[in-house]
Scaffold this motif. Structure first.
Motif: not given
Length: 220
Positions: A75, A77, A100, A102, A117
């Motif tokens: 994951i 972000m 986000q 995945s 990130d």
């Protein structure tokens, strides 16, 4: 590194505060990556023998290709800047700060955009990633150890990693204690129990900020 143990009524959890200056940063062709926490603690990222790992990367080039990581769920972000991800044969994602995506580590993934990130990687268990916004001088209560509630708890434990983007005050579950963290500090919480616990975070500044929470439920 501060390490403490608290025995609550019928419950036990451990916490560690990892200060920014204790973290290790590595250099790669497109920027830098700072490992924030890894489990088990003696795992080595290069040997791929971890259950979970959290890190923050600064991408300094406009286009990069992710390293293949078979068997690893990811994951990602952005916390500064915007990024476009193209997972060949799967999906695309355009992410603004605190959004986000995945995906699996063995996908062929290209990234566009210069960003900072936050990365969560797992090889087993269940995981979630959240960004909590804190307004000036506000306090927020954040549930912990709550993935899956009480389902199948035997042989499992809970890990929570909090990453702070500005100075923040923290209160731990059922503990009459408040401590301060700085930008770039990490709080790690671990427990074998999931019943109704939470931490409180307070923004002491006259500006908005965010706290990143990575939660993993995994085998001991």
């Amino acid at each position: 590194m501060d390490i403490s143990y608290y025995n609550l009524p019928m419950r036990t959890f451990e916490y560690k505060i990892i200060r920014r200056e204790e973290l290790t940063t590595s250099v790669w062709s497109g920027g830098t990556t700072t490992q924030l926490a890894i489990y088990p603690p003696d795992a080595v990222y290069g040997e791929r023998n971890f259950v979970w790992r959290v890190s923050s990367a600064k991408v300094a080039i406009e286009e990069s290709t992710f390293t293949p990581l078979p068997g690893i769920a990811r994951i990602i972000m952005p916390i500064e800047g915007e990024m476009d991800l193209i997972h060949e044969g799967h999906h695309r994602a355009s992410l603004k700060p605190f959004e986000q995506d995945s995906f699996m580590g063995d996908w062929q993934t290209r990234c566009y955009g210069k960003v900072t990130d936050f990365n969560l990687m797992t090889t087993q268990g269940r995981a979630t990633l959240n960004a909590m916004e804190l307004h000036p001088f506000s306090e927020k209560e954040i549930p912990v150890f709550s993935i899956g509630n009480n389902e199948g708890i035997d042989g499992e434990c809970f890990s929570e990693v909090f990453y702070f983007l500005s100075p923040t005050k923290v209160k731990l579950p059922n503990v009459n204690e408040e401590f301060s963290v700085e930008r770039g500090d990490v709080l790690l919480l671990q427990s074998e129990y999931s019943e109704g616990q939470s931490i409180k975070v307070l923004n002491p500044l006259n500006t908005d900020t965010h706290v990143i929470q990575a939660s993993v439920r995994h085998k001991k």
